[in-house]
Design a protein around this motif. Structure first.
Motif, PDB file in Angstrom:
ATOM      1  N   SER A   1       0.827  -1.206   0.000  1.00 15.67           N
ATOM      2  CA  SER A   1       0.000   0.000   0.000  1.00 15.67           C
ATOM      3  C   SER A   1       0.863   1.259   0.000  1.00 15.67           C
ATOM      4  O   SER A   1       0.548   2.244  -0.691  1.00 15.67           O
ATOM      5  CB  SER A   1      -0.917  -0.008   1.226  1.00 15.67           C
ATOM      6  OG  SER A   1      -1.735   1.134   1.264  1.00 15.67           O
ATOM      7  N   HIS A   2       1.968   1.204   0.759  1.00 20.07           N
ATOM      8  CA  HIS A   2       2.891   2.339   0.774  1.00 20.07           C
ATOM      9  C   HIS A   2       3.512   2.549  -0.616  1.00 20.07           C
ATOM     10  O   HIS A   2       3.678   3.694  -1.058  1.00 20.07           O
ATOM     11  CB  HIS A   2       3.990   2.089   1.809  1.00 20.07           C
ATOM     12  CG  HIS A   2       4.928   3.246   1.990  1.00 20.07           C
ATOM     13  ND1 HIS A   2       4.736   4.230   2.938  1.00 20.07           N
ATOM     14  CD2 HIS A   2       6.069   3.596   1.333  1.00 20.07           C
ATOM     15  CE1 HIS A   2       5.696   5.117   2.868  1.00 20.07           C
ATOM     16  NE2 HIS A   2       6.537   4.756   1.900  1.00 20.07           N
TER      17      HIS A   2
ATOM     18  N   THR B   1       8.572   1.900  -6.530  1.00 17.29           N
ATOM     19  CA  THR B   1       8.684   0.617  -7.235  1.00 17.29           C
ATOM     20  C   THR B   1       9.638  -0.352  -6.560  1.00 17.29           C
ATOM     21  O   THR B   1       9.764  -1.492  -7.004  1.00 17.29           O
ATOM     22  CB  THR B   1       9.152   0.841  -8.680  1.00 17.29           C
ATOM     23  OG1 THR B   1      10.429   1.510  -8.675  1.00 17.29           O
ATOM     24  CG2 THR B   1       8.136   1.685  -9.451  1.00 17.29           C
ATOM     25  N   ASP B   2      10.304   0.066  -5.497  1.00 19.91           N
ATOM     26  CA  ASP B   2      11.262  -0.783  -4.793  1.00 19.91           C
ATOM     27  C   ASP B   2      10.694  -1.124  -3.420  1.00 19.91           C
ATOM     28  O   ASP B   2      10.557  -0.259  -2.550  1.00 19.91           O
ATOM     29  CB  ASP B   2      12.604  -0.058  -4.647  1.00 19.91           C
ATOM     30  CG  ASP B   2      13.704  -0.956  -4.102  1.00 19.91           C
ATOM     31  OD1 ASP B   2      13.422  -1.791  -3.209  1.00 19.91           O
ATOM     32  OD2 ASP B   2      14.859  -0.818  -4.550  1.00 19.91           O
ATOM     33  N   ALA B   3      10.358  -2.405  -3.215  1.00 17.52           N
ATOM     34  CA  ALA B   3       9.729  -2.822  -1.962  1.00 17.52           C
ATOM     35  C   ALA B   3      10.656  -2.631  -0.764  1.00 17.52           C
ATOM     36  O   ALA B   3      10.194  -2.342   0.351  1.00 17.52           O
ATOM     37  CB  ALA B   3       9.297  -4.285  -2.057  1.00 17.52           C
ATOM     38  N   ARG B   4      11.959  -2.783  -0.972  1.00 12.62           N
ATOM     39  CA  ARG B   4      12.892  -2.625   0.146  1.00 12.62           C
ATOM     40  C   ARG B   4      12.996  -1.160   0.576  1.00 12.62           C
ATOM     41  O   ARG B   4      13.075  -0.864   1.770  1.00 12.62           O
ATOM     42  CB  ARG B   4      14.258  -3.180  -0.246  1.00 12.62           C
ATOM     43  CG  ARG B   4      14.223  -4.669  -0.567  1.00 12.62           C
ATOM     44  CD  ARG B   4      15.588  -5.207  -0.943  1.00 12.62           C
ATOM     45  NE  ARG B   4      15.489  -6.599  -1.367  1.00 12.62           N
ATOM     46  CZ  ARG B   4      16.527  -7.344  -1.729  1.00 12.62           C
ATOM     47  NH1 ARG B   4      17.752  -6.814  -1.732  1.00 12.62           N
ATOM     48  NH2 ARG B   4      16.357  -8.595  -2.106  1.00 12.62           N
ATOM     49  N   VAL B   5      12.964  -0.268  -0.374  1.00  9.52           N
ATOM     50  CA  VAL B   5      12.955   1.159  -0.046  1.00  9.52           C
ATOM     51  C   VAL B   5      11.647   1.520   0.654  1.00  9.52           C
ATOM     52  O   VAL B   5      11.633   2.271   1.643  1.00  9.52           O
ATOM     53  CB  VAL B   5      13.144   2.002  -1.323  1.00  9.52           C
ATOM     54  CG1 VAL B   5      12.953   3.489  -1.020  1.00  9.52           C
ATOM     55  CG2 VAL B   5      14.528   1.756  -1.917  1.00  9.52           C
ATOM     56  N   ALA B   6      10.532   0.963   0.166  1.00  8.04           N
ATOM     57  CA  ALA B   6       9.233   1.233   0.782  1.00  8.04           C
ATOM     58  C   ALA B   6       9.185   0.717   2.207  1.00  8.04           C
ATOM     59  O   ALA B   6       8.618   1.370   3.096  1.00  8.04           O
ATOM     60  CB  ALA B   6       8.122   0.595  -0.052  1.00  8.04           C
ATOM     61  N   ARG B   7       9.758  -0.425   2.449  1.00  2.00           N
ATOM     62  CA  ARG B   7       9.805  -0.985   3.811  1.00  2.00           C
ATOM     63  C   ARG B   7      10.524  -0.028   4.762  1.00  2.00           C
ATOM     64  O   ARG B   7      10.054   0.256   5.859  1.00  2.00           O
ATOM     65  CB  ARG B   7      10.492  -2.342   3.761  1.00  2.00           C
ATOM     66  CG  ARG B   7      10.930  -2.911   5.122  1.00  2.00           C
ATOM     67  CD  ARG B   7      12.437  -2.667   5.344  1.00  2.00           C
ATOM     68  NE  ARG B   7      12.917  -3.214   6.589  1.00  2.00           N
ATOM     69  CZ  ARG B   7      13.577  -4.347   6.698  1.00  2.00           C
ATOM     70  NH1 ARG B   7      13.855  -5.048   5.622  1.00  2.00           N
ATOM     71  NH2 ARG B   7      13.992  -4.750   7.875  1.00  2.00           N
ATOM     72  N   LYS B   8      11.682   0.489   4.329  1.00  2.00           N
ATOM     73  CA  LYS B   8      12.445   1.416   5.172  1.00  2.00           C
ATOM     74  C   LYS B   8      11.652   2.686   5.438  1.00  2.00           C
ATOM     75  O   LYS B   8      11.609   3.192   6.569  1.00  2.00           O
ATOM     76  CB  LYS B   8      13.771   1.763   4.493  1.00  2.00           C
ATOM     77  CG  LYS B   8      14.829   0.681   4.602  1.00  2.00           C
ATOM     78  CD  LYS B   8      16.149   1.184   4.031  1.00  2.00           C
ATOM     79  CE  LYS B   8      17.245   0.148   4.211  1.00  2.00           C
ATOM     80  NZ  LYS B   8      18.550   0.618   3.678  1.00  2.00           N
ATOM     81  N   ALA B   9      11.018   3.229   4.408  1.00  2.00           N
ATOM     82  CA  ALA B   9      10.261   4.463   4.559  1.00  2.00           C
ATOM     83  C   ALA B   9       9.057   4.255   5.477  1.00  2.00           C
ATOM     84  O   ALA B   9       8.743   5.113   6.312  1.00  2.00           O
ATOM     85  CB  ALA B   9       9.814   4.971   3.191  1.00  2.00           C
TER      86      ALA B   9
END
Length: 476
Positions: free
Chosen positions: A424-425, A432-440
């Motif tokens: 959702s984030h 488009t990068d799930a790892r970046v989204a996880r950190k954010a």
């Protein structure tokens, strides 16, 4: 001694693997299950070293048959693992001295090599002391899912790809509107010969429903990797993970609600090749921390705490129904990186076209099996289970009817909630990068809960409805 439910589940999984004699470990203490008489080693030179060292060790000891030490194949696969038979698996659930001695014989070599060379062949499972934390409870069709569906459109052009590695989808899953865009494998067998739902059937469908509720803009694929009582041998699991990602390509996010402890802090030998490949990709693995109520690392979730995998793996523990504290069953410790609601969530278990009966397998307990004082799922709602009663007991197991929705608990279900929040984030921020989204997502989070005295990050979906928890029925 092993707790009651662990022994009941041992029998259930053993029936699903009739040709694989299983043992409890370590030393019958019921932390994990493994294949009797067999160890794992990496292909090639390391397998030869293990085989030769074990044979030499057994030759020097009375009572151990060095002649049984041999390759049990296959020689090569994508997981890079070889099974080596070291003893007669025999019968029963007791100790396994051949495997214990085989592991001991390699300690000096492992010390010099600086890494593990040999391992038990563990059972990776959604059940036993892993997931789920209880059995499903029917919910009327009039009750809304919890978390409720988020108000967001589905856009095939921007939808986040999420792979669920679990049991398969129920045949009529598309009758649940949230799963209209879900695809994947069907459950191989839903009901027994009497038309009663088999245990763990619907686990993958329930998880897909939670994901779709939290993150409607997702393309969810469900693979039935864990159909047989939700269990698979470690030696096969790594290969199956490769199969799951290669069939449709590496997704943005993998939601995995299965695993095992192994008494170690350096991962699972059988999935190490997959974990190395995962690290090289952009995919984020969101993995359940397990339901042992333990601080012992549970794999693959605990890779989140190993150097090199911090960005590619996120381990998820479960909060109780009010979201303020950890659920009684949830694993915990520094290796569990985030917690989310995982007790009494509501999602689709079956389709709504045909009601189907279910017979409870486990009885509830008079008190929380983990020593907690709130009205947890160990105790309520009360039911009598088939496996908990002796063969000559007069008590009949309770039967219920499912008509679509269920309430279910476990880190199994906190995991897709977190996977959905990351997806959702990504949609909300055009990431488009799930790892970046996880950190954010974690950096912006302001919610915390208390888990065994520690304040931990808590991810709470906006549409999730907390439920107050009180003392057990009859308590002050």
């Amino acid at each position: 001694m092993a707790p009651q439910r662990f022994r009941e589940q041992f029998d259930q999984i053993q029936r699903s693997m009739p040709d694989v004699p299983l043992a409890m470990g370590p030393d019958d203490a019921a932390e994990f299950l493994y294949e009797k008489g067999v160890v794992l080693a990496r292909d090639g030179e390391e397998a030869r070293v293990v085989e030769d060292t074990v044979r030499e060790h057994f030759t020097a000891l009375a009572g151990l048959d060095a002649g049984r030490v041999r390759r049990a194949g296959p020689e090569t696969n994508r997981s890079g693992i070889t099974r080596i038979q070291v003893g007669d698996p025999g019968e029963g659930t007791g100790g396994d001295p051949a495997v214990a001695h085989a592991l001991r014989s390699l300690r000096a070599f492992e010390g010099r090599a600086g890494r593990r060379l040999v391992s038990r062949n563990h059972v990776v499972s959604i059940a036993v002391n892993s997931c789920p934390g209880d059995e499903p409870v029917p919910v009327p069709r009039t009750e809304r899912p919890n978390p409720a569906p988020a108000d967001a459109p589905y856009d095939p052009g921007s939808a986040v790809g999420v792979l669920v590695v679990d049991t398969g989808l129920m045949a009529d899953y598309r009758s649940y509107p949230l799963l209209a865009h879900t695809r994947g494998d069907l459950q191989v067998k839903e009901c027994d010969d009497e038309g009663v739902l088999c245990q763990y059937v619907g686990h993958g469908t329930f998880i897909a429903g939670l994901l779709a509720a939290v993150a409607p803009n997702t393309d969810i694929t469900v693979r039935n990797t864990l159909n047989d009582a939700g269990a698979i041998l470690e030696s096969e699991f790594g290969e199956k993970l490769f199969d799951a990602v290669e069939e449709g390509g590496w997704p943005d996010v993998i939601s995995l609600s299965a695993g095992t402890s192994n008494g170690r802090t350096d991962g699972l030998l059988g999935v190490h090749a997959f974990m190395e490949e995962l690290r090289a990709r952009g995919t984020l693995l969101v993995a359940a921390a397990g339901n042992n109520a333990s601080a012992t690392p549970f794999w693959p979730a605990a890779y989140a705490d190993l150097p090199g995998w911090e960005d590619s793996v996120l381990s998820v523990g479960a909060l109780r129904a009010d979201g303020e504290h950890g659920a009684c069953f949830s694993n915990h410790g520094g290796w569990v990186k985030v917690y989310a609601p995982g007790e009494r969530l509501t999602s689709a278990l079956t389709g709504i076209e045909t009601p189907v009966p279910y017979v409870y397998q486990h009885s509830t307990f008079d008190a929380c099996r983990f020593g907690f004082g709130y009205a947890c799922t160990c105790q309520t709602p009360r039911h009598t289970g088939l496996l908990s009663e002796p063969g000559d007991a007069p008590a009949k197991p309770d039967q219920v009817m499912f008509e679509g929705y269920a309430q279910w608990s476990g880190t199994s279900f906190a995991t897709p909630v977190v996977a959905g929040l990351i997806a959702s984030h990504m949609t909300a921020h055009r990431q488009t990068d799930a790892r970046v989204a996880r950190k954010a997502l974690l950096a912006a989070n302001t919610e915390y809960a208390e888990v065994r005295g520690a304040h931990v990050p808590a991810l709470l979906p906006p549409t999730w409805r907390p439920v107050p928890v009180g003392p057990p029925d009859g308590a002050a």
